[in-house]
Motif scaffolding. Structure first.
Motif, short mmCIF file in Angstrom:
data_model
loop_
_atom_site.label_atom_id
_atom_site.label_comp_id
_atom_site.label_asym_id
_atom_site.label_seq_id
_atom_site.Cartn_x
_atom_site.Cartn_y
_atom_site.Cartn_z
N GLU A 135 72.17 -45.54 59.78
CA GLU A 135 72.71 -44.69 60.84
C GLU A 135 72.87 -45.43 62.15
O GLU A 135 73.83 -45.20 62.90
N ASP A 136 71.96 -46.35 62.49
CA ASP A 136 72.05 -47.03 63.78
C ASP A 136 72.56 -48.46 63.68
O ASP A 136 72.48 -49.21 64.66
N SER A 137 73.08 -48.86 62.53
CA SER A 137 73.70 -50.19 62.42
C SER A 137 74.99 -50.23 63.24
O SER A 137 75.54 -49.18 63.62
N GLY B 194 79.54 -47.53 54.90
CA GLY B 194 79.07 -47.06 56.18
C GLY B 194 78.09 -45.91 56.04
O GLY B 194 77.57 -45.61 54.96
N HIS B 195 77.84 -45.26 57.16
CA HIS B 195 76.99 -44.07 57.23
C HIS B 195 77.80 -43.02 57.97
O HIS B 195 78.28 -43.26 59.08
N VAL B 196 77.98 -41.84 57.37
CA VAL B 196 78.90 -40.85 57.96
C VAL B 196 78.43 -40.34 59.31
O VAL B 196 79.22 -39.77 60.07
N LEU B 197 77.17 -40.55 59.66
CA LEU B 197 76.66 -40.16 60.97
C LEU B 197 76.38 -41.38 61.85
O LEU B 197 75.57 -41.30 62.78
N ASN B 198 77.07 -42.47 61.56
CA ASN B 198 76.79 -43.72 62.26
C ASN B 198 76.86 -43.56 63.78
O ASN B 198 77.82 -43.05 64.33
N THR C 205 84.10 -47.51 52.83
CA THR C 205 83.82 -46.10 52.54
C THR C 205 82.74 -45.57 53.48
O THR C 205 82.07 -46.34 54.18
N ASN C 206 82.56 -44.25 53.48
CA ASN C 206 81.66 -43.57 54.40
C ASN C 206 82.06 -43.83 55.85
O ASN C 206 81.24 -44.17 56.70
N VAL C 207 83.34 -43.66 56.13
CA VAL C 207 83.85 -43.91 57.48
C VAL C 207 83.42 -42.76 58.39
O VAL C 207 83.66 -41.59 58.09
N ALA C 208 82.79 -43.10 59.52
CA ALA C 208 82.35 -42.10 60.47
C ALA C 208 83.50 -41.72 61.40
O ALA C 208 84.63 -42.19 61.26
N SER C 209 83.22 -40.90 62.40
CA SER C 209 84.26 -40.29 63.22
C SER C 209 85.05 -41.28 64.07
O SER C 209 86.15 -40.97 64.53
#
Length: 406
Positions: A89-91, A122-126, A157-161
């Motif tokens: 999440e915080d990367s 990625g992380h969707v809430l990155n 994949t898992n692209v955040a906003s």
């Protein structure tokens, strides 16, 4: 020199203001150095960083670092193939590709990394919170400061906003989607790459400094990975980043590799459907978070008509044999169960009332249900669900309770 099957975990100590050590730093390292099967995990700063040089790398894994996964800078012009980067999440970025700091058209040596067959998760809430980055701008990949390069068979994949790929600080390089280009003053992005952005989120974002450059495009589809959490972290129970099968979209529209150093492949991303090269290398393998190379056919969901299992079977979620269906399991079959499905449920085989199981092994060819993790994590308890058979005979419980455990 040589780096093969080298792991660097839990590093990145602060050595000064805004100065932390990368997991692995290649500074001016040439192509005479052999590098393959390396991993950086849980580093405070970048995972693997290349400052100049021409060193080539195959099979690089970067997990849950505080800043960027793979970082190239200061004229690096080597080749990288088979890269796996997973963010928490915080990367910050999965990759940050920088050109020379002045980023103008007259640079003496423009960075020209060639990256093929990489999977960026990625992380969707990155929400980047790096201790060392010069900004907190998001995006899984960042291409900036006039870098050139080739990027083919990439999966994001898992692209955040904030978008998938961010271009900024452009400076004299030509942007193209045509693989027939020549010269290092060019940044090539294959339109066959997959950038899986959800509705309302941009695949590509660019700063005003890049206005007017050629627009990049990519396929926006799920990469059809076997089991990949949208919010990966060190506490994720289980994952399998391999393609779900050879008929997945990762085996379509594959880019030809640029030269003979690269391994010729028929898939996009870091993994084929049959080779998890993290085994023996990764923190994920050592901690029973990924399956071993057990092969076989994946099974998940409800069996509503009769079928037969043989050879190797992978139980990737709970499987139910419905009323009227018969599951036949041939002698010698091994069923390898994952530790968890995407919803955190333990895979199990459930024969429902009215369903049947015909599992006739022999002493020479028993039928085995076991965990899919590497042998080094065994023996251990609680690594998957189990086998549940529900009949129609009476169950006598206290005070009329006919429920069962499991």
């Amino acid at each position: 020199g040589t780096l093969q099957y080298v792991r660097v975990w839990y590093g990145g100590a602060v050595i000064g203001a805004d100065n932390e050590i990368n997991g692995i730093t290649f500074a001016g390292v040439g192509s005479g150095t052999t590098v393959d099967h390396i991993e950086v995990a849980f580093n405070l700063d970048d995972g693997v960083e290349f400052f100049g040089g021409t060193v080539d790398v195959k099979y690089v894994s970067v997990l849950f670092v505080g800043d960027d996964g793979i970082d190239t800078d200061k004229g690096y012009s080597g080749r990288i193939q088979f890269g796996f980067v997973m963010l928490c999440e915080d990367s910050h970025h999965g990759a940050e590709m920088d050109g020379p700091n002045n980023a103008d058209a007259a640079v003496a040596q423009r960075s020209f990394p060639q990256l093929y067959n990489a999977l960026f998760v990625g992380h969707v809430l990155n929400d980047p919170n790096s201790a060392s980055s010069d900004d907190a701008l998001a995006a899984i990949l960042r291409l900036r400061e006039g870098t050139g390069g080739r990027f083919g068979n990439i999966v994001v994949t898992n692209v955040a906003s904030d978008g998938g790929v961010y271009r900024s600080n452009c400076g004299g390089e030509t942007h193209t989607t045509d693989p027939s280009f020549s010269g290092v003053d060019t940044l090539f992005w294959s339109p066959n790459n997959i950038v899986n952005a959800p509705a309302g989120v941009d695949q590509f974002v660019q700063a005003s400094s890049c206005s007017g450059v050629t627009a990049f495009t990519s396929i926006n589809e799920s990469p059809e990975l076997t089991l990949q959490p949208t919010d990966p972290s060190s506490s994720s129970l289980f994952m399998d980043p391999l393609p779900s099968s050879t008929s997945s979209n990762l085996y379509e529209s594959v880019d030809a590799v640029p030269d003979s150093w690269f391994t010729t492949v028929d898939y996009k991303g870091a993994f084929s459907a049959s080779d998890n090269w993290l085994i023996g290398l990764s923190w994920l393998d050592d901690n029973a978070r990924v399956p071993a190379n057990v092969g076989g056919t994946a099974k998940c969901g409800t069996i509503s008509s009769s079928e037969t299992w043989s050879g190797a079977i992978r139980l990737t979620c709970q499987v139910f044999v419905a009323d009227g269906a018969t599951l036949t399991i041939n002698a010698g079959t091994t069923v390898y169960a994952y530790a968890s499905d995407i919803n955190g449920n333990a895979p199990a085989l459930v024969i429902e009332q009215g369903g049947q199981i015909q599992a006739a092994g022999t002493s020479d060819a028993p039928i085995t249900f076991t965990s899919a993790v590497s042998d080094k994590n065994l023996p251990a308890r609680g690594l998957w669900g189990g086998l549940i058979i529900l009949g129609r005979a009476t169950v006598h419980g206290r005070a009329g309770d006919n429920t069962i455990e499991g």
